[in-house]
Each structure stands twice: as C-alpha cells, then as structure tokens.
Design a protein around this motif. Structure first.
Motif, PDB file in Angstrom:
ATOM      1  N   ALA A   1      16.912 -14.045  -4.292  1.00  0.00           N
ATOM      2  CA  ALA A   1      15.513 -13.611  -4.202  1.00  0.00           C
ATOM      3  C   ALA A   1      15.498 -12.144  -3.804  1.00  0.00           C
ATOM      4  N   ARG A   2      14.470 -11.423  -4.220  1.00  0.00           N
ATOM      5  CA  ARG A   2      14.329 -10.008  -3.864  1.00  0.00           C
ATOM      6  C   ARG A   2      12.875  -9.755  -3.482  1.00  0.00           C
ATOM      7  N   TYR A   3      12.705  -9.085  -2.354  1.00  0.00           N
ATOM      8  CA  TYR A   3      11.379  -8.711  -1.867  1.00  0.00           C
ATOM      9  C   TYR A   3      11.341  -7.202  -1.673  1.00  0.00           C
ATOM     10  N   LEU A   4      10.215  -6.599  -1.977  1.00  0.00           N
ATOM     11  CA  LEU A   4      10.022  -5.164  -1.802  1.00  0.00           C
ATOM     12  C   LEU A   4       8.930  -4.949  -0.762  1.00  0.00           C
ATOM     13  N   TYR A   5       9.200  -4.048   0.175  1.00  0.00           N
ATOM     14  CA  TYR A   5       8.235  -3.706   1.216  1.00  0.00           C
ATOM     15  C   TYR A   5       8.007  -2.203   1.201  1.00  0.00           C
ATOM     16  N   ARG A   6       6.805  -1.791   1.438  1.00  0.00           N
ATOM     17  CA  ARG A   6       6.462  -0.372   1.487  1.00  0.00           C
ATOM     18  C   ARG A   6       7.196   0.279   2.655  1.00  0.00           C
ATOM     19  N   GLY A   7       7.785   1.436   2.384  1.00  0.00           N
ATOM     20  CA  GLY A   7       8.457   2.193   3.425  1.00  0.00           C
ATOM     21  C   GLY A   7       7.458   2.975   4.264  1.00  0.00           C
ATOM     22  N   ASP A   8       7.950   3.642   5.295  1.00  0.00           N
ATOM     23  CA  ASP A   8       7.063   4.390   6.178  1.00  0.00           C
ATOM     24  C   ASP A   8       6.773   5.800   5.665  1.00  0.00           C
ATOM     25  N   GLN A   9       7.386   6.201   4.546  1.00  0.00           N
ATOM     26  CA  GLN A   9       7.146   7.500   3.942  1.00  0.00           C
ATOM     27  C   GLN A   9       6.845   7.302   2.456  1.00  0.00           C
ATOM     28  N   PRO A  10       6.140   8.263   1.828  1.00  0.00           N
ATOM     29  CA  PRO A  10       5.861   8.131   0.389  1.00  0.00           C
ATOM     30  C   PRO A  10       7.163   8.041  -0.414  1.00  0.00           C
ATOM     31  N   PHE A  11       7.147   7.269  -1.459  1.00  0.00           N
ATOM     32  CA  PHE A  11       8.270   7.065  -2.373  1.00  0.00           C
ATOM     33  C   PHE A  11       9.466   6.373  -1.721  1.00  0.00           C
ATOM     34  N   MET A  12       9.243   5.679  -0.614  1.00  0.00           N
ATOM     35  CA  MET A  12      10.301   4.911   0.032  1.00  0.00           C
ATOM     36  C   MET A  12       9.941   3.437  -0.015  1.00  0.00           C
ATOM     37  N   VAL A  13      10.941   2.604  -0.206  1.00  0.00           N
ATOM     38  CA  VAL A  13      10.732   1.162  -0.255  1.00  0.00           C
ATOM     39  C   VAL A  13      11.917   0.475   0.422  1.00  0.00           C
ATOM     40  N   VAL A  14      11.629  -0.609   1.131  1.00  0.00           N
ATOM     41  CA  VAL A  14      12.678  -1.427   1.726  1.00  0.00           C
ATOM     42  C   VAL A  14      12.902  -2.604   0.791  1.00  0.00           C
ATOM     43  N   ILE A  15      14.136  -2.769   0.344  1.00  0.00           N
ATOM     44  CA  ILE A  15      14.488  -3.885  -0.530  1.00  0.00           C
ATOM     45  C   ILE A  15      15.213  -4.924   0.308  1.00  0.00           C
ATOM     46  N   GLU A  16      14.724  -6.151   0.248  1.00  0.00           N
ATOM     47  CA  GLU A  16      15.371  -7.253   0.960  1.00  0.00           C
ATOM     48  C   GLU A  16      15.890  -8.244  -0.075  1.00  0.00           C
ATOM     49  N   ASP A  17      17.203  -8.389  -0.125  1.00  0.00           N
ATOM     50  CA  ASP A  17      17.837  -9.348  -1.024  1.00  0.00           C
ATOM     51  C   ASP A  17      18.349 -10.528  -0.206  1.00  0.00           C
ATOM     52  N   TRP A  18      18.146 -11.718  -0.719  1.00  0.00           N
ATOM     53  CA  TRP A  18      18.707 -12.919  -0.100  1.00  0.00           C
ATOM     54  C   TRP A  18      19.935 -13.318  -0.905  1.00  0.00           C
ATOM     55  N   MET A  19      21.081 -13.356  -0.233  1.00  0.00           N
ATOM     56  CA  MET A  19      22.364 -13.629  -0.875  1.00  0.00           C
ATOM     57  C   MET A  19      22.865 -15.009  -0.447  1.00  0.00           C
ATOM     58  N   HIS A  20      23.553 -15.667  -1.350  1.00  0.00           N
ATOM     59  CA  HIS A  20      24.126 -16.981  -1.076  1.00  0.00           C
ATOM     60  C   HIS A  20      25.582 -16.800  -0.664  1.00  0.00           C
ATOM     61  N   CYS A  21      25.960 -17.309   0.502  1.00  0.00           N
ATOM     62  CA  CYS A  21      27.336 -17.225   0.997  1.00  0.00           C
ATOM     63  C   CYS A  21      28.127 -18.431   0.494  1.00  0.00           C
ATOM     64  N   ALA A  22      29.442 -18.291   0.462  1.00  0.00           N
ATOM     65  CA  ALA A  22      30.321 -19.386   0.021  1.00  0.00           C
ATOM     66  C   ALA A  22      30.188 -20.615   0.923  1.00  0.00           C
ATOM     67  N   CYS A  23      29.787 -20.427   2.189  1.00  0.00           N
ATOM     68  CA  CYS A  23      29.654 -21.564   3.110  1.00  0.00           C
ATOM     69  C   CYS A  23      28.368 -22.351   2.869  1.00  0.00           C
ATOM     70  N   GLY A  24      27.471 -21.821   2.031  1.00  0.00           N
ATOM     71  CA  GLY A  24      26.225 -22.513   1.735  1.00  0.00           C
ATOM     72  C   GLY A  24      25.007 -21.902   2.393  1.00  0.00           C
ATOM     73  N   ALA A  25      25.209 -21.007   3.349  1.00  0.00           N
ATOM     74  CA  ALA A  25      24.080 -20.363   4.037  1.00  0.00           C
ATOM     75  C   ALA A  25      23.534 -19.220   3.189  1.00  0.00           C
ATOM     76  N   TYR A  26      22.362 -18.768   3.544  1.00  0.00           N
ATOM     77  CA  TYR A  26      21.746 -17.611   2.893  1.00  0.00           C
ATOM     78  C   TYR A  26      21.638 -16.483   3.914  1.00  0.00           C
ATOM     79  N   GLN A  27      21.906 -15.276   3.461  1.00  0.00           N
ATOM     80  CA  GLN A  27      21.874 -14.096   4.326  1.00  0.00           C
ATOM     81  C   GLN A  27      20.951 -13.069   3.693  1.00  0.00           C
ATOM     82  N   ASN A  28      20.061 -12.478   4.492  1.00  0.00           N
ATOM     83  CA  ASN A  28      19.215 -11.421   3.943  1.00  0.00           C
ATOM     84  C   ASN A  28      19.854 -10.063   4.222  1.00  0.00           C
TER      85      ASN A  28
END
Length: 70
Positions: free
Chosen positions: A28-55
């Motif tokens: 999954a990927r989420y985009l959040y507005r950054g604190d300055q113009p033309f900036m964005v925070v990208i949050e990716d959710w990754m699947h680990c080999a153990c079965g957990a998810y890490q952002n």
C-alpha cells in the motif's frame, strides 16, 4: 517525485530483519502533504518475510516537467 536525502535502513518491528523497500514491492502507498510547497511524505507498507507489515516513510520533492513541447 524524487526522494530527498539518503534512505535510512529499515528493520521489521516484529522480527528485526532488514526490510528491502528498494525492490518497490509495497502493498500500500499513502501520500501526505509536506510542510513546504512541492514536498510530500510517502508512506509505503512493506511485507516482511516473517509475515508482519512495516511502514516506511520518506520525504520526496515533487517536480513538474512539461510534456509534448516540441
């Protein structure tokens, strides 16, 4: 979008193994507005080999380029 700065290593919260987010296989990927113009925070959710998810959050710069101007 272009990442700002070097990416910090990420380890799984559950098993402590390194999570390879360079492969681009996010669930999954989420985009959040950054604190300055033309900036964005990208949050990716990754699947680990153990079965957990890490952002993984990274600051990116948005660049706009003209297309079709010939």
């Amino acid at each position: 979008m272009r990442p700002i700065g070097a990416a910090a290593p990420v380890v799984c919260w559950h098993c402590g193994q390194p999570v390879d987010f360079a492969s681009g296989e996010q669930t999954a990927r989420y985009l959040y507005r950054g604190d300055q113009p033309f900036m964005v925070v990208i949050e990716d959710w990754m699947h680990c080999a153990c079965g957990a998810y890490q952002n993984v959050r990274r600051l990116n710069e948005i660049t706009v380029e003209a297309l079709g101007n010939t």
